[in-house]
Scaffold this motif. Structure first.
Motif, mmCIF file in Angstrom:
data_model
loop_
_atom_site.group_PDB
_atom_site.id
_atom_site.type_symbol
_atom_site.label_atom_id
_atom_site.label_comp_id
_atom_site.label_asym_id
_atom_site.label_seq_id
_atom_site.Cartn_x
_atom_site.Cartn_y
_atom_site.Cartn_z
ATOM 1 N N ALA A 184 0.823 -1.214 0.000
ATOM 2 C CA ALA A 184 0.000 0.000 0.000
ATOM 3 C C ALA A 184 0.853 1.258 0.000
ATOM 4 N N GLU A 185 2.055 1.176 0.541
ATOM 5 C CA GLU A 185 2.910 2.358 0.616
ATOM 6 C C GLU A 185 3.213 2.934 -0.765
ATOM 7 N N GLU A 206 7.988 9.433 -0.376
ATOM 8 C CA GLU A 206 8.307 8.059 0.033
ATOM 9 C C GLU A 206 8.859 8.022 1.447
ATOM 10 N N ARG A 207 9.716 8.983 1.788
ATOM 11 C CA ARG A 207 10.275 9.020 3.137
ATOM 12 C C ARG A 207 9.189 9.308 4.174
ATOM 13 N N MET A 208 8.272 10.215 3.844
ATOM 14 C CA MET A 208 7.215 10.556 4.791
ATOM 15 C C MET A 208 6.234 9.402 4.989
ATOM 16 N N VAL A 209 5.851 8.757 3.902
ATOM 17 C CA VAL A 209 4.944 7.614 4.008
ATOM 18 C C VAL A 209 5.628 6.483 4.783
ATOM 19 N N LEU A 226 -2.797 4.714 8.223
ATOM 20 C CA LEU A 226 -3.648 5.620 7.443
ATOM 21 C C LEU A 226 -4.171 6.769 8.302
ATOM 22 N N VAL A 227 -4.361 6.527 9.592
ATOM 23 C CA VAL A 227 -4.769 7.607 10.493
ATOM 24 C C VAL A 227 -3.627 8.615 10.642
ATOM 25 N N VAL A 228 -2.409 8.113 10.787
ATOM 26 C CA VAL A 228 -1.251 9.006 10.900
ATOM 27 C C VAL A 228 -1.121 9.856 9.635
ATOM 28 N N LEU A 229 -1.244 9.229 8.481
ATOM 29 C CA LEU A 229 -1.156 9.975 7.218
ATOM 30 C C LEU A 229 -2.316 10.953 7.081
ATOM 31 N N ALA A 230 -3.488 10.571 7.561
ATOM 32 C CA ALA A 230 -4.643 11.470 7.494
ATOM 33 C C ALA A 230 -4.430 12.694 8.378
ATOM 34 N N VAL A 231 -3.838 12.510 9.557
ATOM 35 C CA VAL A 231 -3.542 13.635 10.440
ATOM 36 C C VAL A 231 -2.561 14.589 9.754
ATOM 37 N N ILE A 232 -1.530 14.038 9.122
ATOM 38 C CA ILE A 232 -0.560 14.875 8.410
ATOM 39 C C ILE A 232 -1.261 15.663 7.307
ATOM 40 N N SER A 233 -2.134 14.996 6.576
ATOM 41 C CA SER A 233 -2.851 15.652 5.489
ATOM 42 C C SER A 233 -3.696 16.818 5.990
#
Length: 207
Positions: free
Chosen positions: A52-53, A72-75, A90-97
């Protein structure tokens, strides 16, 4: 050669021999290690990457106009941090977004900094643990700090929704608007992973 010099010569030769043997041992491979590892590919020791990454890297890079290698480094950091603390990546990435739109130098008027908008004065121990306030601007350090802070809030409040509200400083909001924004973004990311993953599977099968 005089008779009294024979012991001295013998000592010199013995010392040289011992030094040579010691040098050979120092440069020799460890016993068993070479035989056990020489036939194992180096990649075997790397952590397996979630498929998924790669999908998320492409999507986020295009959506937020970020270089692919930086994305890529952030994901990768989000997945690593989530695994460490037991959160959904996905929650962590959603918070960043929601917090910074993946801008590592984002800063709010309240002093929140970086990808996950961390306010250093509220988390001095965590900031110190990563090397001081300057590290808050490092994307990977910021993500790992933010994920740990969020996990602690979830544990403290008892639910992910409440933890997200606490993270945003909006715990008193009965409508939980911030948490809803994050979870909506999380669903968007999940759809991207599932839909593009399904398309990739169909393409591989020639369907």
């Amino acid at each position: 050669m005089p008779h009294r010099s024979l012991p001295l010569a013998f000592a010199v030769v013995s010392t040289a021999t011992l030094l040579t043997l010691a040098a050979d041992e120092a440069y020799a491979p460890e016993a068993g290690r070479d035989a056990a590892q020489s036939c194992v590919p180096e990649e075997t020791f790397a952590t397996a990457r979630d498929p998924a990454e790669a999908i998320l890297v492409k999507y986020l890079s295009r959506r937020f106009l970020i270089a692919a290698d930086a994305t890529e480094r952030m994901v990768g950091a989000a997945y690593s941090a989530a695994r460490e603390v037991g959160l959904d990546p996905l929650v962590v990435l959603a918070v960043i977004s929601v917090e910074s739109r993946f801008n590592p130098i984002a800063e709010s008027v309240m002093g929140a900094k970086g990808l996950m908008q961390i306010i250093p004065k509220y988390h001095p121990a965590k900031v110190l643990a990563v090397g001081g306030e300057a590290a808050v601007w490092d994307p990977e350090s910021n993500i790992h700090m933010g994920a740990r802070i969020l996990q602690e809030y979830v544990y403290r409040t008892g639910t992910l929704e409440a933890g997200l509200q606490f993270y945003n400083g909006a715990f008193a909001d009965g409508r939980a608007q911030y948490a809803q924004r994050v979870m909506t973004e999380r669903e968007r990311l999940l759809d991207v992973v599932q839909n593009r993953g399904a398309l990739a599977t169909v393409a591989l099968r020639g369907g």
